[in-house]
Design an enzyme around this catalytic site. Structure first.
Site, mmCIF file in Angstrom:
data_model
loop_
_atom_site.group_PDB
_atom_site.id
_atom_site.type_symbol
_atom_site.label_atom_id
_atom_site.label_comp_id
_atom_site.label_asym_id
_atom_site.label_seq_id
_atom_site.Cartn_x
_atom_site.Cartn_y
_atom_site.Cartn_z
ATOM 1 N N SER A 146 1.588 14.312 -24.154
ATOM 2 C CA SER A 146 2.761 14.036 -24.989
ATOM 3 C C SER A 146 3.727 13.112 -24.252
ATOM 4 C CB SER A 146 3.443 15.355 -25.361
ATOM 5 O OG SER A 146 3.587 16.186 -24.227
ATOM 6 N N GLU A 195 7.900 11.891 -23.980
ATOM 7 C CA GLU A 195 9.292 12.264 -24.293
ATOM 8 C C GLU A 195 10.200 11.023 -24.324
ATOM 9 O OE1 GLU A 195 10.895 15.749 -22.266
ATOM 10 O OE2 GLU A 195 12.728 14.613 -21.839
ATOM 11 N N TYR A 244 18.038 16.211 -26.636
ATOM 12 C CA TYR A 244 19.246 16.587 -27.376
ATOM 13 C C TYR A 244 20.376 16.710 -26.379
ATOM 14 C CZ TYR A 244 22.070 19.582 -30.533
ATOM 15 O OH TYR A 244 23.045 20.119 -31.346
ATOM 16 N N GLY A 264 20.303 23.897 -22.011
ATOM 17 C CA GLY A 264 21.055 22.646 -21.941
ATOM 18 C C GLY A 264 22.084 22.667 -20.837
ATOM 19 N N ASP A 265 22.599 21.509 -20.518
ATOM 20 C CA ASP A 265 23.691 21.347 -19.551
ATOM 21 C C ASP A 265 24.772 20.560 -20.252
ATOM 22 O OD1 ASP A 265 22.487 22.481 -17.230
ATOM 23 O OD2 ASP A 265 21.219 20.700 -17.099
ATOM 24 N N TYR A 289 10.378 25.671 -14.258
ATOM 25 C CA TYR A 289 10.854 24.999 -13.040
ATOM 26 C C TYR A 289 10.028 25.439 -11.833
ATOM 27 C CZ TYR A 289 14.633 24.019 -16.198
ATOM 28 O OH TYR A 289 15.329 23.594 -17.299
ATOM 29 N N HIS A 332 14.949 26.512 -10.865
ATOM 30 C CA HIS A 332 16.101 25.892 -11.531
ATOM 31 C C HIS A 332 17.259 25.837 -10.537
ATOM 32 C CE1 HIS A 332 19.675 25.709 -14.173
ATOM 33 N NE2 HIS A 332 18.900 24.926 -14.877
ATOM 34 N N GLN A 340 9.832 21.011 -15.517
ATOM 35 C CA GLN A 340 10.636 19.972 -14.893
ATOM 36 C C GLN A 340 9.671 19.146 -14.054
ATOM 37 O OE1 GLN A 340 12.795 17.805 -14.756
ATOM 38 N NE2 GLN A 340 14.577 19.175 -14.650
ATOM 39 N N PHE A 363 18.671 11.360 -9.841
ATOM 40 C CA PHE A 363 18.159 12.285 -10.856
ATOM 41 C C PHE A 363 17.592 13.544 -10.203
ATOM 42 C CE2 PHE A 363 16.153 11.301 -15.167
ATOM 43 C CZ PHE A 363 17.297 10.722 -15.667
ATOM 44 N N HIS A 409 2.858 15.993 -19.850
ATOM 45 C CA HIS A 409 3.979 15.570 -20.707
ATOM 46 C C HIS A 409 4.723 14.487 -19.926
ATOM 47 C CE1 HIS A 409 7.319 16.073 -23.602
ATOM 48 N NE2 HIS A 409 8.141 16.020 -22.563
HETATM 49 P P1 FAD Z 1 17.460 28.858 -19.083
HETATM 50 O O1 FAD Z 1 16.043 29.252 -19.225
HETATM 51 O O2 FAD Z 1 18.472 29.580 -19.907
HETATM 52 O O3 FAD Z 1 17.830 28.999 -17.535
HETATM 53 C C1 FAD Z 1 19.036 28.458 -17.020
HETATM 54 C C2 FAD Z 1 19.438 29.163 -15.734
HETATM 55 O O4 FAD Z 1 19.910 30.480 -16.035
HETATM 56 C C3 FAD Z 1 18.291 29.386 -14.746
HETATM 57 O O5 FAD Z 1 18.847 29.307 -13.465
HETATM 58 C C4 FAD Z 1 17.806 30.798 -15.043
HETATM 59 O O6 FAD Z 1 17.204 31.416 -13.911
HETATM 60 C C5 FAD Z 1 19.100 31.477 -15.431
HETATM 61 N N1 FAD Z 1 18.913 32.495 -16.483
HETATM 62 C C6 FAD Z 1 18.094 32.396 -17.554
HETATM 63 N N2 FAD Z 1 18.219 33.484 -18.351
HETATM 64 C C7 FAD Z 1 19.163 34.255 -17.774
HETATM 65 C C8 FAD Z 1 19.748 35.485 -18.142
HETATM 66 N N3 FAD Z 1 19.399 36.106 -19.287
HETATM 67 N N4 FAD Z 1 20.695 35.997 -17.305
HETATM 68 C C9 FAD Z 1 21.060 35.364 -16.177
HETATM 69 N N5 FAD Z 1 20.531 34.168 -15.792
HETATM 70 C C10 FAD Z 1 19.608 33.631 -16.584
HETATM 71 N N6 FAD Z 1 18.752 19.343 -21.199
HETATM 72 C C11 FAD Z 1 19.441 18.885 -22.258
HETATM 73 O O7 FAD Z 1 20.686 18.975 -22.272
HETATM 74 N N7 FAD Z 1 18.805 18.293 -23.320
HETATM 75 C C12 FAD Z 1 17.464 18.180 -23.377
HETATM 76 O O8 FAD Z 1 16.917 17.655 -24.348
HETATM 77 C C13 FAD Z 1 16.681 18.685 -22.282
HETATM 78 N N8 FAD Z 1 15.341 18.620 -22.282
HETATM 79 C C14 FAD Z 1 14.627 19.205 -21.260
HETATM 80 C C15 FAD Z 1 13.234 19.233 -21.322
HETATM 81 C C16 FAD Z 1 12.484 19.821 -20.319
HETATM 82 C C17 FAD Z 1 10.975 19.859 -20.435
HETATM 83 C C18 FAD Z 1 13.142 20.384 -19.185
HETATM 84 C C19 FAD Z 1 12.352 20.984 -18.061
HETATM 85 C C20 FAD Z 1 14.538 20.351 -19.108
HETATM 86 C C21 FAD Z 1 15.290 19.783 -20.140
HETATM 87 N N9 FAD Z 1 16.686 19.766 -20.123
HETATM 88 C C22 FAD Z 1 17.396 19.268 -21.192
HETATM 89 C C23 FAD Z 1 17.419 20.327 -18.984
HETATM 90 C C24 FAD Z 1 17.805 21.791 -19.191
HETATM 91 O O9 FAD Z 1 18.632 21.938 -20.324
HETATM 92 C C25 FAD Z 1 18.544 22.248 -17.946
HETATM 93 O O10 FAD Z 1 17.665 22.329 -16.860
HETATM 94 C C26 FAD Z 1 19.349 23.533 -18.104
HETATM 95 O O11 FAD Z 1 20.162 23.677 -16.944
HETATM 96 C C27 FAD Z 1 18.487 24.780 -18.204
HETATM 97 O O12 FAD Z 1 17.886 24.893 -19.397
HETATM 98 P P2 FAD Z 1 16.775 26.043 -19.630
HETATM 99 O O13 FAD Z 1 16.414 26.005 -21.043
HETATM 100 O O14 FAD Z 1 15.710 25.961 -18.637
HETATM 101 O O15 FAD Z 1 17.707 27.336 -19.349
#
Ligand code: FAD
Length: 281
Positions: free
Chosen positions: A8, A10, A42, A101-102, A139, A143, A170, A210, A260
């Site tokens: 895929s 991106e 997004y 997201g961030d 990750y 992460h 990642q 990055f 990907h």
């Molecule tokens: P989560 O899985 O929620 O994890 C975030 C952090 O919180 C981690 O440190 C985890 O250990 C911790 N955590 C998770 N669940 C809990 C809990 N219940 N309690 C306490 N701690 C917890 N960002 C964007 O803004 N837009 C995008 O389109 C985008 N696309 C991406 C695509 C891919 C394939 C990847 C790998 C990353 C992408 N990102 C994107 C970046 C991503 O949003 C960031 O890395 C963000 O900081 C974490 O997102 P996540 O979904 O992994 O979060």
């Protein structure tokens, strides 16, 4: 090579008309390789809501490659997320990349009703049952905000078990980190496909910046080699393509269920790797 593997590409939604036209041309070129799907990022907090939506609908409807929107939950309300999910569902989109997201700097602390991606996965299942194939982020090198590696693994497992179908990692430059991560989560009962995210190397300074931000380690020997090339872009790209091709070979031979590509809206670097690997077209 197994036909069931998935490949895929991106993209990110662009800000200008000219950028968008270029993105569509790149997508049309990549479409001829018949990837399994495209995805489109997004901006957390909804900063690219309309641009992501329009790009996804155009890639899916006009370029005719199934396209997965990324959707993140920080900074968006449940009502906003629900509205987007329904728009995608009604448009026949079947796959979604669910993320926390961030928030961009300047948008303040995380707000929104869902704090972590596992909550977004549960929300998507509650709202749309099994309509979407849900991808989550993984990750292999941890992460950057996780308290520690064990915690991050436990959080990934919770997110997978909330109803995800597969994961995209990642990017990384060390195949062992991927294999170790997969082995760890398999032992904890997660058996979904975990697809390596591949970042082609085309520019040293951007990549270094990055990688620092997202916690991907650029190995010293790679850094030193890239530094030595200075402004010699051709040598950087040639070295990058060879190095990433070799890592992808290792990943696929070791059982990775596909690749990907983070294209950064460019075709050449991803296709050079694709062609070196002689992936199916
Ligand atoms: P989560 O899985 O929620 O994890 C975030 C952090 O919180 C981690 O440190 C985890 O250990 C911790 N955590 C998770 N669940 C809990 C809990 N219940 N309690 C306490 N701690 C917890 N960002 C964007 O803004 N837009 C995008 O389109 C985008 N696309 C991406 C695509 C891919 C394939 C990847 C790998 C990353 C992408 N990102 C994107 C970046 C991503 O949003 C960031 O890395 C963000 O900081 C974490 O997102 P996540 O979904 O992994 O979060």
């Amino acid at each position: 090579m197994s036909q069931e593997r998935r490949y895929s590409f991106e993209f990110f939604p662009t800000k200008t008309e000219a950028g968008h036209e270029k993105l569509l041309n790149v997508a049309r070129q990549l479409a001829t390789y018949q990837p399994s799907f495209f995805s489109c990022t997004y901006g957390a907090g909804g900063s690219t809501r309309d641009r992501t939506l329009n790009t996804v609908l155009q890639l899916d409807g006009e370029v005719k490659v199934p396209t997965a929107p990324h959707l993140s939950c920080v900074g968006d309300s449940k009502a906003e997320l629900r509205e987007l999910l329904n728009l995608y569902k009604d448009a026949g989109i079947k796959r979604i990349v669910a993320l926390r997201g961030d928030l961009p700097s300047g948008m303040g602390m995380a707000s929104g009703e869902l704090r972590y991606a596992n909550e977004l996965v549960s929300f998507i299942r509650e709202e749309t049952a099994d309509h979407f194939h849900i991808e989550i982020a993984a990750y292999p090198e941890m992460h950057p905000q996780a308290r520690n590696f064990e915690d991050d693994i436990a959080n990934f497992v919770r997110k997978a078990k909330a109803g995800a179908d597969s994961a995209i990692t990642q990017y990384f430059f060390n195949a062992d980190s991927y294999f170790y991560f997969v082995e760890r989560v398999r032992k904890l009962g997660v058996d979904l496909p975990i697809v390596p995210g591949i970042m082609p190397i085309t520019n040293y300074s951007k990549l270094a910046r990055f990688s620092d931000a997202c916690g991907a380690e650029l190995p010293r020997w790679v850094r030193k080699q890239l530094e030595a090339y200075g402004d010699d872009i051709d040598s950087i790209q040639q070295f990058g393509t060879e190095m990433i091709t070799r890592m992808c070979e290792q990943l696929l031979q070791g059982g990775a269920p596909g690749l990907h590509f983070y294209t950064l809206n460019q075709a050449e670097a991803s296709l050079a790797i694709w062609n070196n690997l002689q992936l199916p077209r």
